[in-house]
Design a protein around this motif. Sequence first.
Motif, PDB file in Angstrom:
ATOM      1  N   ASN A  78       0.816  -1.201   0.000  1.00  0.00           N
ATOM      2  CA  ASN A  78       0.000   0.000   0.000  1.00  0.00           C
ATOM      3  C   ASN A  78       0.859   1.265   0.000  1.00  0.00           C
ATOM      4  O   ASN A  78       0.430   2.300  -0.487  1.00  0.00           O
ATOM      5  N   GLU A  79       2.075   1.167   0.557  1.00  0.00           N
ATOM      6  CA  GLU A  79       2.935   2.337   0.690  1.00  0.00           C
ATOM      7  C   GLU A  79       4.392   1.935   0.484  1.00  0.00           C
ATOM      8  O   GLU A  79       4.801   0.839   0.849  1.00  0.00           O
ATOM      9  N   ILE A  80       5.175   2.853  -0.094  1.00  0.00           N
ATOM     10  CA  ILE A  80       6.605   2.663  -0.304  1.00  0.00           C
ATOM     11  C   ILE A  80       7.339   3.735   0.496  1.00  0.00           C
ATOM     12  O   ILE A  80       6.967   4.908   0.451  1.00  0.00           O
ATOM     13  N   GLN A  81       8.384   3.334   1.210  1.00  0.00           N
ATOM     14  CA  GLN A  81       9.265   4.268   1.903  1.00  0.00           C
ATOM     15  C   GLN A  81      10.678   4.004   1.403  1.00  0.00           C
ATOM     16  O   GLN A  81      11.095   2.850   1.308  1.00  0.00           O
ATOM     17  N   ILE A  82      11.403   5.073   1.093  1.00  0.00           N
ATOM     18  CA  ILE A  82      12.779   4.948   0.618  1.00  0.00           C
ATOM     19  C   ILE A  82      13.704   5.637   1.614  1.00  0.00           C
ATOM     20  O   ILE A  82      13.465   6.793   1.991  1.00  0.00           O
ATOM     21  N   PHE A  83      14.743   4.912   2.033  1.00  0.00           N
ATOM     22  CA  PHE A  83      15.726   5.427   2.982  1.00  0.00           C
ATOM     23  C   PHE A  83      17.107   5.347   2.352  1.00  0.00           C
ATOM     24  O   PHE A  83      17.401   4.402   1.623  1.00  0.00           O
ATOM     25  N   ASN A  84      17.973   6.329   2.684  1.00  0.00           N
ATOM     26  CA  ASN A  84      19.359   6.186   2.244  1.00  0.00           C
ATOM     27  C   ASN A  84      20.066   5.238   3.198  1.00  0.00           C
ATOM     28  O   ASN A  84      19.481   4.776   4.175  1.00  0.00           O
ATOM     29  N   ILE A  85      21.322   4.950   2.946  1.00  0.00           N
ATOM     30  CA  ILE A  85      22.030   3.915   3.696  1.00  0.00           C
ATOM     31  C   ILE A  85      22.279   4.306   5.160  1.00  0.00           C
ATOM     32  O   ILE A  85      22.470   3.443   6.001  1.00  0.00           O
ATOM     33  N   VAL A  86      22.229   5.599   5.484  1.00  0.00           N
ATOM     34  CA  VAL A  86      22.421   6.011   6.878  1.00  0.00           C
ATOM     35  C   VAL A  86      21.089   6.157   7.612  1.00  0.00           C
ATOM     36  O   VAL A  86      21.053   6.583   8.755  1.00  0.00           O
ATOM     37  N   GLY A  87      19.988   5.809   6.934  1.00  0.00           N
ATOM     38  CA  GLY A  87      18.688   5.778   7.594  1.00  0.00           C
ATOM     39  C   GLY A  87      17.825   7.007   7.428  1.00  0.00           C
ATOM     40  O   GLY A  87      16.743   7.081   7.992  1.00  0.00           O
ATOM     41  N   LYS A  88      18.273   7.980   6.648  1.00  0.00           N
ATOM     42  CA  LYS A  88      17.451   9.174   6.414  1.00  0.00           C
ATOM     43  C   LYS A  88      16.326   8.836   5.445  1.00  0.00           C
ATOM     44  O   LYS A  88      16.559   8.283   4.364  1.00  0.00           O
ATOM     45  N   ARG A  89      15.109   9.166   5.840  1.00  0.00           N
ATOM     46  CA  ARG A  89      13.967   8.893   4.962  1.00  0.00           C
ATOM     47  C   ARG A  89      13.986   9.877   3.807  1.00  0.00           C
ATOM     48  O   ARG A  89      13.961  11.088   3.995  1.00  0.00           O
ATOM     49  N   MET A  90      14.032   9.352   2.604  1.00  0.00           N
ATOM     50  CA  MET A  90      14.117  10.165   1.394  1.00  0.00           C
ATOM     51  C   MET A  90      12.741  10.438   0.794  1.00  0.00           C
ATOM     52  O   MET A  90      12.521  11.493   0.216  1.00  0.00           O
ATOM     53  N   ARG A  91      11.840   9.460   0.942  1.00  0.00           N
ATOM     54  CA  ARG A  91      10.527   9.600   0.299  1.00  0.00           C
ATOM     55  C   ARG A  91       9.541   8.606   0.894  1.00  0.00           C
ATOM     56  O   ARG A  91       9.908   7.487   1.213  1.00  0.00           O
ATOM     57  N   VAL A  92       8.299   9.052   0.995  1.00  0.00           N
ATOM     58  CA  VAL A  92       7.180   8.185   1.377  1.00  0.00           C
ATOM     59  C   VAL A  92       6.085   8.453   0.358  1.00  0.00           C
ATOM     60  O   VAL A  92       5.757   9.604   0.076  1.00  0.00           O
ATOM     61  N   MET A  93       5.541   7.376  -0.200  1.00  0.00           N
ATOM     62  CA  MET A  93       4.498   7.567  -1.202  1.00  0.00           C
ATOM     63  C   MET A  93       3.556   6.374  -1.250  1.00  0.00           C
ATOM     64  O   MET A  93       3.963   5.255  -0.934  1.00  0.00           O
ATOM     65  N   PRO A  94       2.307   6.612  -1.624  1.00  0.00           N
ATOM     66  CA  PRO A  94       1.396   5.481  -1.818  1.00  0.00           C
ATOM     67  C   PRO A  94       1.833   4.698  -3.054  1.00  0.00           C
ATOM     68  O   PRO A  94       2.406   5.256  -3.988  1.00  0.00           O
ATOM     69  N   PHE A  95       1.568   3.414  -3.041  1.00  0.00           N
ATOM     70  CA  PHE A  95       1.935   2.571  -4.176  1.00  0.00           C
ATOM     71  C   PHE A  95       0.697   2.113  -4.905  1.00  0.00           C
ATOM     72  O   PHE A  95      -0.273   1.678  -4.302  1.00  0.00           O
ATOM     73  N   GLN A  96       0.760   2.215  -6.238  1.00  0.00           N
ATOM     74  CA  GLN A  96      -0.286   1.674  -7.102  1.00  0.00           C
ATOM     75  C   GLN A  96       0.396   0.787  -8.129  1.00  0.00           C
ATOM     76  O   GLN A  96       1.442   1.164  -8.677  1.00  0.00           O
ATOM     77  N   ASN A  97      -0.172  -0.363  -8.400  1.00  0.00           N
ATOM     78  CA  ASN A  97       0.419  -1.305  -9.363  1.00  0.00           C
ATOM     79  C   ASN A  97       0.705  -0.624 -10.686  1.00  0.00           C
ATOM     80  O   ASN A  97      -0.115   0.142 -11.186  1.00  0.00           O
ATOM     81  N   GLY A  98       1.876  -0.889 -11.220  1.00  0.00           N
ATOM     82  CA  GLY A  98       2.247  -0.359 -12.521  1.00  0.00           C
ATOM     83  C   GLY A  98       2.921   0.996 -12.483  1.00  0.00           C
ATOM     84  O   GLY A  98       3.470   1.423 -13.486  1.00  0.00           O
ATOM     85  N   ASN A  99       2.885   1.689 -11.346  1.00  0.00           N
ATOM     86  CA  ASN A  99       3.520   2.997 -11.255  1.00  0.00           C
ATOM     87  C   ASN A  99       5.026   2.857 -11.091  1.00  0.00           C
ATOM     88  O   ASN A  99       5.494   2.080 -10.271  1.00  0.00           O
ATOM     89  N   ALA A 100       5.766   3.629 -11.859  1.00  0.00           N
ATOM     90  CA  ALA A 100       7.218   3.674 -11.723  1.00  0.00           C
ATOM     91  C   ALA A 100       7.571   4.717 -10.670  1.00  0.00           C
ATOM     92  O   ALA A 100       6.942   5.771 -10.590  1.00  0.00           O
ATOM     93  N   ILE A 101       8.567   4.435  -9.860  1.00  0.00           N
ATOM     94  CA  ILE A 101       9.012   5.349  -8.813  1.00  0.00           C
ATOM     95  C   ILE A 101      10.307   5.986  -9.293  1.00  0.00           C
ATOM     96  O   ILE A 101      11.299   5.301  -9.526  1.00  0.00           O
ATOM     97  N   ASP A 102      10.282   7.306  -9.454  1.00  0.00           N
ATOM     98  CA  ASP A 102      11.409   8.048 -10.004  1.00  0.00           C
ATOM     99  C   ASP A 102      12.463   8.300  -8.924  1.00  0.00           C
ATOM    100  O   ASP A 102      12.165   8.885  -7.887  1.00  0.00           O
ATOM    101  N   VAL A 103      13.687   7.855  -9.182  1.00  0.00           N
ATOM    102  CA  VAL A 103      14.803   8.107  -8.269  1.00  0.00           C
ATOM    103  C   VAL A 103      15.960   8.785  -9.020  1.00  0.00           C
ATOM    104  O   VAL A 103      17.084   8.789  -8.552  1.00  0.00           O
TER     105      VAL A 103
END
Length: 73
Positions: A20-45
């Motif tokens: 339902n949700e995606i969270q992205i963290f860098n290697i030192v644990g800082k949260r970079m992004r939180v977003m809802p997830f929908q099938n088929g959506n690409a997550i831009d990094v």
Amino acid sequence: KLFPNPTNDYFTLTENSFVNEIQIFNIVGKRMRVMPFQNGNAIDVSSYPNGLYLVRMLNDEGKVLKTTRLTKR
């Protein structure tokens, strides 16, 4: 499953009805992004610096289903 990995610009997940949700963290644990997830959506990094990231996938109750490493090149 997360693909492509390693990535340059974006990634997506295989079709999944549990995430339902995606969270992205860098290697030192800082949260970079939180977003809802929908099938088929690409997550831009593309704007993230090259390196290793942790992608956390949560269900609709906020429970962690899986955490996966993502390499950005």
